[in-house]
Design an enzyme around this catalytic site. Structure first.
Site, PDB file in Angstrom:
ATOM      1  CB  THR A 298      -0.899   0.058   1.247  1.00  0.00           C
ATOM      2  OG1 THR A 298      -1.603  -1.154   1.373  1.00  0.00           O
ATOM      3  CG2 THR A 298      -1.890   1.211   1.150  1.00  0.00           C
ATOM      4  CG  ASP A 472      -3.607  -1.421  -2.314  1.00  0.00           C
ATOM      5  OD1 ASP A 472      -4.116  -2.440  -2.823  1.00  0.00           O
ATOM      6  OD2 ASP A 472      -3.382  -1.317  -1.085  1.00  0.00           O
ATOM      7  CG  HIS A 473      -0.961  -4.046  -3.016  1.00  0.00           C
ATOM      8  ND1 HIS A 473      -1.546  -5.177  -2.504  1.00  0.00           N
ATOM      9  CD2 HIS A 473      -1.037  -3.107  -2.046  1.00  0.00           C
ATOM     10  CE1 HIS A 473      -1.932  -4.938  -1.264  1.00  0.00           C
ATOM     11  NE2 HIS A 473      -1.650  -3.692  -0.962  1.00  0.00           N
TER      12      HIS A 473
HETATM   13  C1  GP9 Z   1      -2.325  -0.667   6.471  1.00  0.00           C
HETATM   14  C2  GP9 Z   1      -2.863  -0.891   5.126  1.00  0.00           C
HETATM   15  C3  GP9 Z   1      -2.464  -2.208   4.564  1.00  0.00           C
HETATM   16  O1  GP9 Z   1      -2.542   0.578   7.006  1.00  0.00           O
HETATM   17  O2  GP9 Z   1      -2.578   0.161   4.307  1.00  0.00           O
HETATM   18  O3  GP9 Z   1      -1.167  -2.239   4.114  1.00  0.00           O
HETATM   19  P1  GP9 Z   1      -0.657  -3.362   3.117  1.00  0.00           P
HETATM   20  O4  GP9 Z   1      -0.374  -4.583   3.940  1.00  0.00           O
HETATM   21  O5  GP9 Z   1      -1.709  -3.613   2.094  1.00  0.00           O
HETATM   22  O6  GP9 Z   1       0.568  -2.775   2.541  1.00  0.00           O
HETATM   23 MN    MN Z   2      -2.729  -2.637   0.532  1.00  0.00          MN
END
Ligand code: GP9
Ligand code: MN
Length: 630
Positions: A298, A472-473
């Site tokens: 993220t 996001d991914h």
């Molecule tokens: C945590 C959320 C998740 O605040 O953004 O993070 P990730 O594990 O998807 O990088």
């Molecule tokens: Mn994420």
């Protein structure tokens, strides 16, 4: 047994052998490493040996057998923790720990429900070598009349250890030329030099990067600047400034991949609302858009969005370079009269957000403290997305306008747990519980976005905003390839398929635009910043960034992944193989060659900017290099 004369360094030999065997078994059982041939297998088997010989061999410098044994036991415990740490980290991130990530202890404390899903009592087996060494110590006869090790014997021992190391490196070099100089890929490193040597290498690279900042000066920017200027895409005149002054609402859709869009699971629609947007008159839906994140997940997607630069190949740039100088999206909007903020119901230190948001000049971070979170409205990682969006819109109502809010959703996150009342479709029926549950949490995320749109309309925030939403991914890692192949109706997931599966959806929803369409341009997260700034009429011609406006005529069909893979409209480059984009067949590498060079260059420039903290020497107002350090 008592009559047998045991060699005096049996414990050393036992320690080397049991930890060696254990490590190889752990490689086989706990990491998913593609072994393509017998040579790779051989390298994998011998790669822990040189380190173990050196490491345990240091005991030979100690004077008494007691001290030696203590060192060996202590050492075996330490190594077992390091390996086990790697295993648990791998279960979660499908990657190997790097030093900077290891210092993100604030993150580990908050894994919460995920940690429980990841650790089991059986994990005690990862310490089996320690137990064997302790048992051997108890039952082997004590060494009588101990004499310290002779110097030449010790020398011979270390010469042997060095020989093993060189044998290992030599084999690795034939199998994987320039491994140590070009490695972006931790799996390759671990496969070839072993986990323990990999950590030593990592420490070396990390100290090098700290030194890089100290040694960097503005002159390095000249070359980067030339490249950036030469490759800049001119804004589309029709679109530039068309939505000047609108609020920007950016929504990070946690772990949402594009394969679920306009798709079904056992006859049920997975994302009915987002599907409707793909046909909507006010929405540009990009169906050939890719995430470009690395280990920072993220946080990398945020970094790319804000800066149009890549995250780092190792570690999370949010942690390693949180105090650099940046010229973020938020900062540009701030300079144009926007109130800028991020909304995310997690504690502020996760991913070091509180620190780096200051470097991004974001006015406010609405973290978990800004939300009403209780047992009733949370699941998995915390506040559920539906109440999150609802509470966020209430906060937005009181913001000065125009504002830029970036909202980060969370429910659709591994391990994809949901309360029964929030399950709107059934589970899938593969061998992967993760994939099975994923469809349900995605369905929930879709519902939350639908309600978010309603909330925005209710609060009168909808009409005058641009709403941009993107995955996001990936959510489903390659650990679940078998189940994924079952879902997609394929025999297997190849490197080519995996690359294409990194596609995440992008929606740019502009109420009243009446120009909605499906956009097939090959593109990535790095393109978001200039695209949005141009829609708002903000000039980016002096910005030091690597993205290109998605509406520009000059935008190229080319997206680079953080690990060096890339996709164009003609080819897919993955696992050092060039594939025909249409058929998925392997084609001659010359078809990929020019792009390989550009991909390497762009990733390298981005790294250079970040590692050298070069933007401290750059004035984005004037486009001039500044001599004085800020
Ligand atoms: C945590 C959320 C998740 O605040 O953004 O993070 P990730 O594990 O998807 O990088
Ligand atoms: Mn994420």
């Amino acid at each position: 047994m008592r009559n047998l004369k045991w060699p005096k360094h049996s414990i050393l030999a036992i320690a080397v052998i049991v930890t060696w065997i254990k490590t190889v078994i752990v490689y086989e059982t706990s990491f998913d490493m593609d072994i393509e041939n017998a040579m790779q297998m051989l390298i994998l088997i011998i790669n822990p040996l040189s380190f173990l010989l050196f490491f345990y061999g240091l005991s030979l410098f100690l004077k008494s057998p007691k001290a030696q044994n203590r060192y060996i036991v202590g050492g075996s415990i330490l190594l077992a923790f390091i390996l086990y740490g790697n295993v648990t980290f791998y279960r979660f991130y499908n990657d190997f720990v790097t030093l900077p990530v290891l210092f993100q202890t604030s993150n580990f404390g908050e894994l919460g429900t995920s940690a429980a899903a990841i650790i089991s009592w059986m994990d005690i087996l990862y310490f089996v070598d320690v137990f064997i060494i302790l048992i051997a110590l108890k039952f082997l006869p004590k060494v009588q009349n101990y004499k310290p090790v002779r110097k030449d014997a010790r020398k011979a021992y270390f010469v042997m250890a060095a020989a093993v190391l060189f044998l290992n490196l030599g084999l690795a070099e034939t199998e994987r030329p320039q491994l140590l100089t070009r490695a972006f890929d931790r799996e390759l490193l671990v496969k070839n030099i072993g986990t323990y040597n990999y950590h030593l290498y990592d420490i070396y690279v990390q100290s090098k990067s700290s030194a890089q900042r100290a040694l960097a000066d503005g002159s390095e920017l000249v070359e980067v600047n030339n490249y950036v200027r030469a490759n800049q895409a001119e804004p589309n005149v029709q679109m530039f400034g068309k939505y000047e002054g609108r609020n920007v609402i950016a929504v990070s859709l946690e772990s949402l991949q594009n394969f679920v869009i306009n798709n079904e699971m056992n006859g049920e629609e997975i994302t009915p609302f987002l599907n409707s947007l793909t046909q909507d008159k006010d929405t540009y839906y990009f169906n050939n858009f890719y995430h470009q994140t690395g280990l920072g997940k993220t946080s990398d997607s945020e970094f790319i969005f804000e800066n149009s630069l890549f995250g780092l190949g190792r570690g999370a740039v949010f942690f390693t370079h949180g105090e650099n100088t940046y010229n973020s999206f938020a900062e540009s909007l701030g300079e144009n009269g926007y109130y800028t903020n991020v909304m995310h119901a997690n504690s502020k230190s996760f991913w070091n957000r509180d620190m780096i948001y200051k470097s991004f000049n974001i006015d406010n971070f609405y973290d978990v403290e800004s939300y009403d979170v209780n047992d009733g409205n949370s699941v998995n990682w915390g506040l559920k997305d539906i109440p999150f969006f609802e509470q966020s819109t209430k906060l937005m109502k009181d913001m000065p306008q125009p504002f830029y809010s970036r909202l980060i959703s969370l429910t659709n996150h591994y391990p994809f747990y949901l309360d029964p009342e929030d399950m709107m479709i059934n589970e899938f029926d593969s061998s992967s519980g993760t994939l099975n549950r994923y469809f349900q949490t995605v369905r929930y995320l879709d519902e939350s976005v639908k309600e978010f749109f309603d909330d925005l309309k209710e609060q009168g925030l909808y009409e005058n905003s641009i709403i941009v939403m993107y995955g996001d991914h990936y959510g489903i890692s390659e650990n679940h390839n078998k189940a994924m192949a079952q879902y997609l109706g394929k025999d297997e997931i190849t490197a080519y398929d995996s690359a294409l599966l990194q596609s995440v959806p992008l929606f740019i929803h502009i109420p009243g635009s009446n120009d909605g369409q499906v956009m097939e341009e090959v593109s990535g997260q790095i393109d978001l910043r200039p695209t949005l700034l141009h829609l708002l009429g903000i000039d980016t011609s002096k910005d030091m960034q690597l993205g290109a406006d998605l509406f520009s005529e000059e935008h190229e069909d080319f997206v680079v992944f953080r690990d060096g893979r890339f996709i164009t409209d003609k080819v897919v480059y993955a696992g050092e193989v060039c594939y025909d984009r249409e058929t998925g067949e392997e084609i001659d590498i010359v078809n990929c060659q020019p792009y390989i060079e550009r991909a390497t260059k762009e990733l390298g420039y981005s790294d250079q900017i970040i590692n050298g903290d070069l933007l401290r020497f750059y004035d984005a107002e004037t486009g001039n290099l500044t001599v004085d350090e800020k």
